[in-house]
Motif scaffolding. Structure first.
Motif, PDB file in Angstrom:
ATOM      1  N   GLU A 182      27.308 -44.847  48.770  1.00  0.00           N
ATOM      2  CA  GLU A 182      27.112 -43.474  48.306  1.00  0.00           C
ATOM      3  C   GLU A 182      25.697 -43.312  47.763  1.00  0.00           C
ATOM      4  O   GLU A 182      25.111 -44.249  47.244  1.00  0.00           O
ATOM      5  CB  GLU A 182      28.128 -43.130  47.210  1.00  0.00           C
ATOM      6  CG  GLU A 182      29.554 -43.045  47.704  1.00  0.00           C
ATOM      7  CD  GLU A 182      30.514 -42.759  46.563  1.00  0.00           C
ATOM      8  OE1 GLU A 182      31.079 -41.663  46.548  1.00  0.00           O
ATOM      9  OE2 GLU A 182      30.665 -43.634  45.696  1.00  0.00           O
ATOM     10  N   ARG A 183      25.168 -42.111  47.878  1.00  0.00           N
ATOM     11  CA  ARG A 183      23.817 -41.830  47.401  1.00  0.00           C
ATOM     12  C   ARG A 183      23.847 -40.621  46.472  1.00  0.00           C
ATOM     13  O   ARG A 183      24.475 -39.610  46.770  1.00  0.00           O
ATOM     14  CB  ARG A 183      22.880 -41.567  48.581  1.00  0.00           C
ATOM     15  CG  ARG A 183      22.650 -42.805  49.444  1.00  0.00           C
ATOM     16  CD  ARG A 183      21.842 -43.857  48.691  1.00  0.00           C
ATOM     17  NE  ARG A 183      21.842 -45.149  49.389  1.00  0.00           N
ATOM     18  CZ  ARG A 183      22.562 -46.191  49.022  1.00  0.00           C
ATOM     19  NH1 ARG A 183      23.351 -46.098  47.965  1.00  0.00           N
ATOM     20  NH2 ARG A 183      22.497 -47.319  49.686  1.00  0.00           N
ATOM     21  N   GLY A 184      23.154 -40.737  45.358  1.00  0.00           N
ATOM     22  CA  GLY A 184      23.113 -39.656  44.386  1.00  0.00           C
ATOM     23  C   GLY A 184      22.984 -40.212  42.989  1.00  0.00           C
ATOM     24  O   GLY A 184      22.231 -41.152  42.741  1.00  0.00           O
ATOM     25  N   PHE A 185      23.746 -39.660  42.057  1.00  0.00           N
ATOM     26  CA  PHE A 185      23.781 -40.113  40.670  1.00  0.00           C
ATOM     27  C   PHE A 185      25.221 -40.422  40.298  1.00  0.00           C
ATOM     28  O   PHE A 185      26.122 -39.622  40.559  1.00  0.00           O
ATOM     29  CB  PHE A 185      23.234 -39.043  39.720  1.00  0.00           C
ATOM     30  CG  PHE A 185      21.761 -39.123  39.511  1.00  0.00           C
ATOM     31  CD1 PHE A 185      21.227 -39.666  38.353  1.00  0.00           C
ATOM     32  CD2 PHE A 185      20.907 -38.650  40.485  1.00  0.00           C
ATOM     33  CE1 PHE A 185      19.860 -39.735  38.167  1.00  0.00           C
ATOM     34  CE2 PHE A 185      19.539 -38.713  40.305  1.00  0.00           C
ATOM     35  CZ  PHE A 185      19.015 -39.259  39.144  1.00  0.00           C
ATOM     36  N   SER A 186      25.442 -41.565  39.671  1.00  0.00           N
ATOM     37  CA  SER A 186      26.754 -41.933  39.151  1.00  0.00           C
ATOM     38  C   SER A 186      26.628 -42.205  37.661  1.00  0.00           C
ATOM     39  O   SER A 186      25.601 -42.709  37.198  1.00  0.00           O
ATOM     40  CB  SER A 186      27.305 -43.173  39.861  1.00  0.00           C
ATOM     41  OG  SER A 186      27.545 -42.906  41.225  1.00  0.00           O
ATOM     42  N   VAL A 187      27.678 -41.879  36.916  1.00  0.00           N
ATOM     43  CA  VAL A 187      27.661 -42.036  35.462  1.00  0.00           C
ATOM     44  C   VAL A 187      28.787 -42.976  35.052  1.00  0.00           C
ATOM     45  O   VAL A 187      29.920 -42.844  35.538  1.00  0.00           O
ATOM     46  CB  VAL A 187      27.803 -40.678  34.750  1.00  0.00           C
ATOM     47  CG1 VAL A 187      27.708 -40.858  33.236  1.00  0.00           C
ATOM     48  CG2 VAL A 187      26.729 -39.704  35.232  1.00  0.00           C
ATOM     49  N   PHE A 188      28.461 -43.903  34.173  1.00  0.00           N
ATOM     50  CA  PHE A 188      29.404 -44.914  33.722  1.00  0.00           C
ATOM     51  C   PHE A 188      29.545 -44.869  32.201  1.00  0.00           C
ATOM     52  O   PHE A 188      28.555 -44.820  31.471  1.00  0.00           O
ATOM     53  CB  PHE A 188      28.932 -46.313  34.129  1.00  0.00           C
ATOM     54  CG  PHE A 188      28.868 -46.546  35.607  1.00  0.00           C
ATOM     55  CD1 PHE A 188      29.912 -47.162  36.285  1.00  0.00           C
ATOM     56  CD2 PHE A 188      27.760 -46.134  36.338  1.00  0.00           C
ATOM     57  CE1 PHE A 188      29.848 -47.374  37.646  1.00  0.00           C
ATOM     58  CE2 PHE A 188      27.683 -46.344  37.710  1.00  0.00           C
ATOM     59  CZ  PHE A 188      28.742 -46.961  38.367  1.00  0.00           C
ATOM     60  N   LEU A 189      30.774 -44.914  31.751  1.00  0.00           N
ATOM     61  CA  LEU A 189      31.078 -45.145  30.344  1.00  0.00           C
ATOM     62  C   LEU A 189      30.964 -46.648  30.114  1.00  0.00           C
ATOM     63  O   LEU A 189      31.488 -47.440  30.899  1.00  0.00           O
ATOM     64  CB  LEU A 189      32.503 -44.666  30.069  1.00  0.00           C
ATOM     65  CG  LEU A 189      33.069 -44.765  28.656  1.00  0.00           C
ATOM     66  CD1 LEU A 189      32.296 -43.884  27.702  1.00  0.00           C
ATOM     67  CD2 LEU A 189      34.547 -44.374  28.676  1.00  0.00           C
ATOM     68  N   VAL A 190      30.257 -47.059  29.070  1.00  0.00           N
ATOM     69  CA  VAL A 190      30.045 -48.485  28.836  1.00  0.00           C
ATOM     70  C   VAL A 190      30.420 -48.870  27.411  1.00  0.00           C
ATOM     71  O   VAL A 190      30.091 -48.178  26.453  1.00  0.00           O
ATOM     72  CB  VAL A 190      28.581 -48.899  29.146  1.00  0.00           C
ATOM     73  CG1 VAL A 190      27.597 -48.112  28.301  1.00  0.00           C
ATOM     74  CG2 VAL A 190      28.373 -50.390  28.926  1.00  0.00           C
ATOM     75  N   SER A 191      31.150 -49.964  27.304  1.00  0.00           N
ATOM     76  CA  SER A 191      31.542 -50.549  26.033  1.00  0.00           C
ATOM     77  C   SER A 191      30.764 -51.841  25.831  1.00  0.00           C
ATOM     78  O   SER A 191      30.833 -52.747  26.668  1.00  0.00           O
ATOM     79  CB  SER A 191      33.049 -50.836  26.029  1.00  0.00           C
ATOM     80  OG  SER A 191      33.410 -51.676  24.949  1.00  0.00           O
ATOM     81  N   VAL A 192      30.012 -51.918  24.740  1.00  0.00           N
ATOM     82  CA  VAL A 192      29.178 -53.077  24.449  1.00  0.00           C
ATOM     83  C   VAL A 192      29.840 -53.911  23.356  1.00  0.00           C
ATOM     84  O   VAL A 192      30.264 -53.374  22.332  1.00  0.00           O
ATOM     85  CB  VAL A 192      27.771 -52.643  23.998  1.00  0.00           C
ATOM     86  CG1 VAL A 192      26.861 -53.864  23.832  1.00  0.00           C
ATOM     87  CG2 VAL A 192      27.164 -51.660  24.996  1.00  0.00           C
ATOM     88  N   CYS A 193      29.919 -55.209  23.596  1.00  0.00           N
ATOM     89  CA  CYS A 193      30.501 -56.141  22.620  1.00  0.00           C
ATOM     90  C   CYS A 193      31.919 -55.703  22.245  1.00  0.00           C
ATOM     91  O   CYS A 193      32.288 -55.608  21.067  1.00  0.00           O
ATOM     92  CB  CYS A 193      29.608 -56.249  21.387  1.00  0.00           C
ATOM     93  SG  CYS A 193      29.585 -57.919  20.645  1.00  0.00           S
ATOM     94  N   ASP A 194      32.712 -55.427  23.299  1.00  0.00           N
ATOM     95  CA  ASP A 194      34.136 -55.104  23.149  1.00  0.00           C
ATOM     96  C   ASP A 194      34.386 -53.905  22.233  1.00  0.00           C
ATOM     97  O   ASP A 194      35.243 -53.938  21.359  1.00  0.00           O
ATOM     98  CB  ASP A 194      34.900 -56.332  22.644  1.00  0.00           C
ATOM     99  CG  ASP A 194      36.399 -56.226  22.908  1.00  0.00           C
ATOM    100  OD1 ASP A 194      36.789 -55.494  23.840  1.00  0.00           O
ATOM    101  OD2 ASP A 194      37.183 -56.877  22.192  1.00  0.00           O
ATOM    102  N   GLY A 195      33.607 -52.840  22.455  1.00  0.00           N
ATOM    103  CA  GLY A 195      33.818 -51.609  21.709  1.00  0.00           C
ATOM    104  C   GLY A 195      32.991 -51.472  20.450  1.00  0.00           C
ATOM    105  O   GLY A 195      33.090 -50.448  19.752  1.00  0.00           O
ATOM    106  N   TYR A 196      32.174 -52.461  20.142  1.00  0.00           N
ATOM    107  CA  TYR A 196      31.313 -52.364  18.950  1.00  0.00           C
ATOM    108  C   TYR A 196      30.353 -51.192  19.085  1.00  0.00           C
ATOM    109  O   TYR A 196      30.002 -50.540  18.099  1.00  0.00           O
ATOM    110  CB  TYR A 196      30.543 -53.674  18.784  1.00  0.00           C
ATOM    111  CG  TYR A 196      29.768 -53.796  17.499  1.00  0.00           C
ATOM    112  CD1 TYR A 196      30.384 -54.254  16.337  1.00  0.00           C
ATOM    113  CD2 TYR A 196      28.404 -53.484  17.441  1.00  0.00           C
ATOM    114  CE1 TYR A 196      29.665 -54.382  15.151  1.00  0.00           C
ATOM    115  CE2 TYR A 196      27.684 -53.606  16.270  1.00  0.00           C
ATOM    116  CZ  TYR A 196      28.316 -54.048  15.125  1.00  0.00           C
ATOM    117  OH  TYR A 196      27.604 -54.170  13.958  1.00  0.00           O
TER     118      TYR A 196
END
Length: 303
Positions: A182-196
Motif C-alpha cells: 500500500e502507498r500513502g500514510f498509515s498511522v499507528f498507536l504505539v505503547s512504549v515500555c508496556d504502556g509507560y
C-alpha cells in the motif's frame, strides 16, 4: 485551538510550516479479515492529507501549552498528558473534530475510559472492538544473562528484571510489514515500555525511496522536524512532530534525523531506569521501573 496566519514571503512560510500538502496518494481499501473482525469493506487504513494535517497541528498546538500540574489529570489551558493527547489526536484523525483540546472527554464513546481504564491497552481494546484497528504487533527486547542473549519476557521472573540491551526485531521493518504494498500514510498507536508512555507514529510510505515516520506526543523531547527538498528543517521552540528514519542516531543532532529503532531502544532503556525523581542524575537507575516492551496497532477509519 487558535491558529494565526502569517502572511510573509511564501517560500519562507512553506519551509517553516513543514506542510504535508505535497501530493498524497488517495486512500485505498484495506483487505477485510472477517475472522478476527478487524477490517471491513467500509474501512480504510491509508489516511489522507487532511487527516494527517489535523493531527499534526493538534500535537504542535498541545505541546505549546504549559505542562499539566503534577496534582491534576486535566485542567483547562494546560498540555494534555500522553494518553489524553493520543485520544485527542485520534478524535481528529478518525472523526474529523475533537472536544478534547478543551475538555478531558470526547463526544465519541469509543475514546473515553474512566479513571480505572484510561490507559493505552484499554483504549486499544475499545478501538479494536469498534473496528478502528486493523492489525497489531509487538517488539520484545533482549538482554545478556551469563554471557548469552535472552529475550525479556513477563513469564520469566529472572529475565523480566534485566535491563534491555537490544531489540529483538526492528520496529521500522515491523511498520513496513504492516503496510505491505500500500502507498500513502498509515498511522499507528504505539505503547512504549508496556504502556509507560503512549504516542502516535505516522508512516509516510508514498514513495519507497523516501520512507519516513513522524513521532508525535505531548513532550518537549520531539522538536518539530521535517524535510523540505531533502533538507532537514527544525522550527525553534515548537514540539510534537519529529521526522525519523530507519537508521540514525538516538539523540538529536543538527542536520541528522533520528533513527526510529535507535530512539525506541533508548526510550525503553530510559523509562526502565526512570526513578521519577525531580533531580534524578543521568546515571541513576531504579532498575525495572517498567517492562521493556513495544506494542503497535495500525489504525483505520470509516470511508
Amino acid at each position: 485551538m487558535k491558529f494565526h496566519l502569517l502572511v510573509v514571503y511564501p517560500v519562507v512560510v512553506a519551509v517553516l510550516s513543514g506542510s504535508l500538502h505535497m501530493a498524497f496518494n488517495t486512500p485505498r481499501h484495506g483487505e477485510p479479515v472477517p475472522a478476527i473482525k478487524k477490517d471491513s469493506l467500509t474501512r480504510t487504513s491509508v489516511f489522507s492529507i487532511d487527516d494527517v494535517e489535523r493531527i499534526k497541528q493538534f500535537f504542535i498546538s498541545n505541546a505549546a501549552l504549559p505542562e499539566q500540574p503534577k496534582d491534576s489529570n486535566w485542567r483547562p489551558g494546560y498540555r494534555h498528558k500522553c494518553i489524553n493527547t493520543v485520544r485527542g489526536a485520534l478524535d481528529l484523525l478518525l472523526f474529523g473534530e475533537s472536544s478534547i483540546p478543551d475538555s478531558l472527554y470526547s463526544r465519541q464513546p469509543v475514546l473515553n475510559g474512566n479513571f480505572l481504564n484510561n490507559d493505552i491497552n484499554a483504549l486499544a481494546k475499545r478501538l479494536r472492538d469498534s473496528h478502528f484497528i486493523r492489525s497489531y504487533d509487538t517488539v520484545r527486547f533482549l538482554s545478556m544473562r551469563k554471557g548469552e542473549w535472552v529475550p525479556i519476557t513477563k513469564a520469566d521472573p529472572v529475565s523480566r528484571g534485566l535491563q534491555p540491551v537490544a531489540m529483538e526485531k526492528s520496529l521500522w521493518n515491523t511498520l513496513l510489514a504492516r503496510v505491505g504494498k500500500e502507498r500513502g500514510f498509515s498511522v499507528f498507536l504505539v505503547s512504549v515500555c508496556d504502556g509507560y508512555h503512549a504516542a502516535l507514529l505516522t508512516l509516510d510510505h508514498r514513495n519507497t525511496s523516501e520512507l519516513k515516520v513522524y513521532w508525535s506526543d505531548q513532550t518537549h523531547k520531539h522538536p518539530w522536524r521535517f524535510y523540505v527538498n531533502n533538507k532537514l528543517e527544525e522550527v525553534p521552540g515548537k514540539y510534537g512532530w519529529e521526522v525519523m528514519h530507519a537508521t540514525g542516531p538516538e539523540e538529536l543532532l543538527n542536520g541528522s534525523a533520528r533513527g526510529l529503532d535507535a530512539y525506541m531502544l533508548y526510550a525503553n532503556k530510559k523509562f526502565w531506569c526512570d526513578c521519577g525523581r525531580p533531580n534524578q542524575k543521568p546515571d541513576e537507575c531504579c532498575a525495572g521501573n517498567c517492562f521493556p516492551y513495544i506494542q503497535i496497532w495500525r489504525l483505520q477509519k470509516t470511508m
